[in-house]
Design a protein around this motif. Structure first.
Motif: not given
Length: 382
Positions: A232-256
């Motif tokens: 997913l991170v490798d595709q992060a540059a194509t996301t249109t909502d980076m804020v939501t993307f990282v927030s969801r990762l953090n919610g899953r405790r994956a933003l390490t």
């Protein structure tokens, strides 16, 4: 016993010896035991006190025996034979003595552990001091709750062999392994074994708190979930909502820290900026200014606010410096070759961290195979 007579009235003694009321005898027992503990005893007084305690230990009333056990649970006045008798009593009487009394030998405590009562094993595991031999038997035969209590007791002399037994027996018991992970001292081999089983939060604690070869930590903890997240991170540059993307990762405790470092080495600086902003609870615009601060303070401030491990700061610093250098050279950040160039350049920057940390980063990057010539160049520089 003159010392006691000064503190116990004739009524107290009569209540203790002759009363048929359990409450009265228990109150007298408590008062007598409390006074025993407070005065300085001569050898003769101590002998007399022990005789009284033996009588109380045989009292038919549970309340009387409990009064003695609770009042003198940590006292050295209780003889071993009395302690053993109380330990064989009902839980309300036995547990205070089992959990604190210095009268027991290791053999006594091991005998209690092997009897199999979870509540009594827990009481022993939580004692102010637990010897190495008792710890070994608890590790080998104790219940899950008893072993969890033992692992959490830093005053328990838990040898490396015993810790290994705990990991073997309770590899699927997160509460036991977490308690073991947070001990003040852990041997490196045990730390590495724990990394393979514990949660991401505990894993980060182990890597930052205890002596462990970083490359071993990564080898053990490279789970499929994190690898999928990297896709997913490798595709992060194509996301249109980076804020939501990282927030969801953090919610899953994956933003390490590991994930952010990998993303940085892949050139995904925007993702790193938003990740730092999410962890630090700081607006992205302000985070951007701190990350791109030409001085030494901005990045360090946002990094610390995000709660990332101090030991990896220089690696992040080196990664951002590498990104800036490529930017200054006019690199095309949208090209497929950029990530490979970023990785190669980063690994040859010699970030100011110990060699084992550099090896840790190389393993953490999950990099794609480099062309043979570039790989040789990177290996030579490293």
């Amino acid at each position: 016993m003159t010392a006691y007579r000064a503190r116990l009235t004739e009524f107290d003694i009569r209540r203790l010896i002759k009363s048929t009321d359990e409450d009265e005898r228990a109150a007298a027992t408590h008062k007598l035991c409390r006074n025993m503990e407070r005065v300085e005893l001569t050898p003769e007084d101590r002998e007399a006190a022990e005789k009284i305690l033996r009588v109380l230990a045989h009292d038919a009333a549970e309340l009387v025996r409990r009064a003695m056990a609770v009042t003198l649970k940590s006292s050295d006045l209780i003889p071993r034979d009395v302690a053993r008798r109380l330990a064989a009593d009902v839980d309300s009487v036995a547990l205070p003595i089992i959990g604190f009394s210095p009268a027991f030998s290791d053999e006594d405590l091991i005998e209690i552990v092997k009897a199999g009562s979870t509540t009594r094993q827990v009481a022993i595991a939580a004692r102010p001091r637990v010897s190495r031999d008792v710890c070994q038997v608890l590790a080998e035969t104790g219940s899950r709750e008893a072993v969890r209590t033992l692992a959490a007791n830093d005053n328990a002399d838990l040898a490396e062999d015993a810790m290994g037994v705990v990991v073997d027996r309770f590899a699927d018991a997160s509460e036991v392994l977490t308690a073991l992970s947070y001990r003040q001292v852990l041997p490196p081999d045990i730390t590495e074994r724990l990394v393979a089983h514990v949660s991401e939060t505990v894993r980060e604690h182990l890597i930052s708190r205890h002596a462990i070869a970083p490359e071993a930590a990564i080898r053990l903890s490279a789970h499929a979930r994190e690898r999928a997240t990297l896709d997913l991170v490798d595709q992060a540059a194509t996301t249109t909502d980076m804020v939501t993307f990282v927030s969801r990762l953090n919610g899953r405790r994956a933003l390490t820290p590991s994930l952010l470092l990998r993303a940085l080495a892949r050139g995904q600086l925007t993702f790193v900026e938003h990740g730092l902003a999410e962890l630090a609870q700081t607006p992205h615009a302000r985070t951007w200014l701190m990350v791109h601060d030409a001085g030494p303070l901005g990045l360090k401030a946002i990094y610390d606010r995000a709660g990332l491990p101090p030991r990896l700061f220089q690696a992040f610093r080196s990664g951002i410096d590498t990104w800036r250098a490529l930017q200054a050279e006019g690199a095309d950040f949208t090209a497929e070759t950029f990530r490979q160039r970023m990785l190669e350049r980063f690994l040859t920057q010699r970030p100011n961290v110990p060699r084992e940390d550099l090896a840790y980063l190389m393993e953490r990057l999950d990099r794609e195979p480099m062309p043979a010539a570039d790989a040789r160049g990177a290996a030579t520089a490293a």
